[in-house]
Design a protein around this motif. Structure first.
Motif, mmCIF file in Angstrom:
data_model
loop_
_atom_site.group_PDB
_atom_site.id
_atom_site.type_symbol
_atom_site.label_atom_id
_atom_site.label_comp_id
_atom_site.label_asym_id
_atom_site.label_seq_id
_atom_site.Cartn_x
_atom_site.Cartn_y
_atom_site.Cartn_z
ATOM 1 N N LEU A 189 34.594 27.604 41.170
ATOM 2 C CA LEU A 189 34.324 28.982 41.577
ATOM 3 C C LEU A 189 32.872 29.338 41.290
ATOM 4 N N LYS A 190 32.308 30.170 42.128
ATOM 5 C CA LYS A 190 30.942 30.676 41.969
ATOM 6 C C LYS A 190 31.044 32.054 41.329
ATOM 7 N N LEU A 191 30.971 32.095 39.994
ATOM 8 C CA LEU A 191 31.260 33.318 39.255
ATOM 9 C C LEU A 191 30.157 33.699 38.294
ATOM 10 N N ALA A 192 30.072 34.983 38.025
ATOM 11 C CA ALA A 192 29.391 35.510 36.844
ATOM 12 C C ALA A 192 30.497 36.081 35.957
ATOM 13 N N ILE A 193 30.355 35.879 34.650
ATOM 14 C CA ILE A 193 31.346 36.341 33.675
ATOM 15 C C ILE A 193 30.619 37.156 32.620
ATOM 16 N N HIS A 216 35.486 48.105 42.535
ATOM 17 C CA HIS A 216 36.037 46.862 43.075
ATOM 18 C C HIS A 216 36.627 46.074 41.923
ATOM 19 N N GLY A 217 37.658 45.330 42.193
ATOM 20 C CA GLY A 217 38.355 44.589 41.155
ATOM 21 C C GLY A 217 37.485 43.574 40.445
ATOM 22 N N GLY A 218 37.802 43.358 39.167
ATOM 23 C CA GLY A 218 37.133 42.326 38.395
ATOM 24 C C GLY A 218 36.761 42.738 36.992
ATOM 25 N N SER A 219 36.836 44.023 36.662
ATOM 26 C CA SER A 219 36.552 44.471 35.293
ATOM 27 C C SER A 219 37.843 45.015 34.694
ATOM 28 N N PHE A 220 38.123 44.577 33.486
ATOM 29 C CA PHE A 220 39.379 44.931 32.824
ATOM 30 C C PHE A 220 39.055 45.443 31.425
ATOM 31 N N PRO A 221 39.702 46.531 31.009
ATOM 32 C CA PRO A 221 39.394 47.083 29.687
ATOM 33 C C PRO A 221 39.872 46.176 28.557
ATOM 34 N N LEU A 222 39.044 46.043 27.542
ATOM 35 C CA LEU A 222 39.438 45.368 26.302
ATOM 36 C C LEU A 222 39.972 46.458 25.381
ATOM 37 N N VAL A 240 34.442 39.796 35.826
ATOM 38 C CA VAL A 240 33.991 38.655 36.621
ATOM 39 C C VAL A 240 33.622 39.135 38.014
ATOM 40 N N SER A 241 32.716 38.393 38.642
ATOM 41 C CA SER A 241 32.311 38.679 40.013
ATOM 42 C C SER A 241 32.063 37.363 40.724
ATOM 43 N N GLY A 242 32.563 37.262 41.940
ATOM 44 C CA GLY A 242 32.341 36.079 42.759
ATOM 45 C C GLY A 242 33.460 35.797 43.732
ATOM 46 N N LEU A 243 34.634 36.348 43.459
ATOM 47 C CA LEU A 243 35.794 36.174 44.333
ATOM 48 C C LEU A 243 36.054 37.491 45.061
ATOM 49 N N PRO A 244 36.939 37.492 46.050
ATOM 50 C CA PRO A 244 37.395 38.782 46.566
ATOM 51 C C PRO A 244 37.972 39.591 45.400
ATOM 52 N N GLN A 245 37.920 40.905 45.486
ATOM 53 C CA GLN A 245 38.211 41.747 44.335
ATOM 54 C C GLN A 245 39.571 41.509 43.691
ATOM 55 N N HIS A 286 40.125 40.252 39.763
ATOM 56 C CA HIS A 286 41.049 40.936 38.852
ATOM 57 C C HIS A 286 42.062 39.944 38.284
ATOM 58 N N GLU A 287 42.672 39.183 39.148
ATOM 59 C CA GLU A 287 43.730 38.278 38.711
ATOM 60 C C GLU A 287 43.212 37.154 37.820
ATOM 61 N N LEU A 288 41.985 36.689 38.050
ATOM 62 C CA LEU A 288 41.411 35.662 37.183
ATOM 63 C C LEU A 288 41.258 36.199 35.757
#
Length: 163
Positions: free
Chosen positions: A43-47, A114-120, A133-138, A142-144
């Motif tokens: 995957l092409k991601l930023a975390i 857009h999906g990809g940020s989840f609260p700690l 995370v960013s790089g996939l469809p939203q 989220h699911e990753l």
């Protein structure tokens, strides 16, 4: 699955995926887990993992662009503002046929729903940061994150995943 069904499931995810405590070591483990998932799946991601106001973990995988880092920042800002998953806020805006600018006056330069940020979230304490995370469809972003959190918190991903 309907937006209402997804929102209900995300509320369960946010309730179930809470830490007893969260420190730099926990951030490293979560980040390393996400990185391993991304590398294994090519995957092409930023975390990005942060306590609000304090970066704890960041990496870009091969093929990610500087824009992915910017998306992480904007998604994380939204989670900091609402203490909710960026995907849930986005789905809620879609359901209300609105957007974060019209509803809250938030500029797209600093916030994105857009999906990809989840609260700690810390049990009995509340939200202290976000994992993004960013790089996939939203929905994939989220699911990753949910998958990695389930692994870290010994929860069943199959029981918590979106349909």
């Amino acid at each position: 699955m309907s937006i209402a069904d997804d929102l209900a499931r995300i509320a369960v995810q946010e309730q179930e995926l809470q830490y007893a405590s969260f420190d730099e070591e926990a951030a490293w483990r979560l980040g390393a887990n996400l990185r391993s998932l991304g590398v294994a799946r090519k995957l092409k991601l930023a975390i990005d993992i942060r306590r609000f106001g304090q970066p704890l973990f960041f990496t870009s995988l091969s093929g990610a662009t500087p824009d992915n880092m910017e998306w992480c920042r904007r998604k994380s800002n939204l989670t900091a503002r609402f203490h909710r998953s960026s995907y849930a806020v986005g789905l809620e805006m879609e359901e209300k046929r609105s957007n974060i600018y019209e509803r809250y006056g938030l500029t797209v330069a600093d916030y994105v729903s857009h999906g990809g940020s989840f609260p700690l979230r810390i049990l009995h304490s509340g939200v202290i940061g976000s994992v993004t995370v960013s790089g996939l469809p939203q929905r994939g972003d989220h699911e990753l994150v949910v998958e990695a959190l389930c692994s870290e918190l010994s929860r069943s991903y199959d029981a918590l995943r979106l349909e």
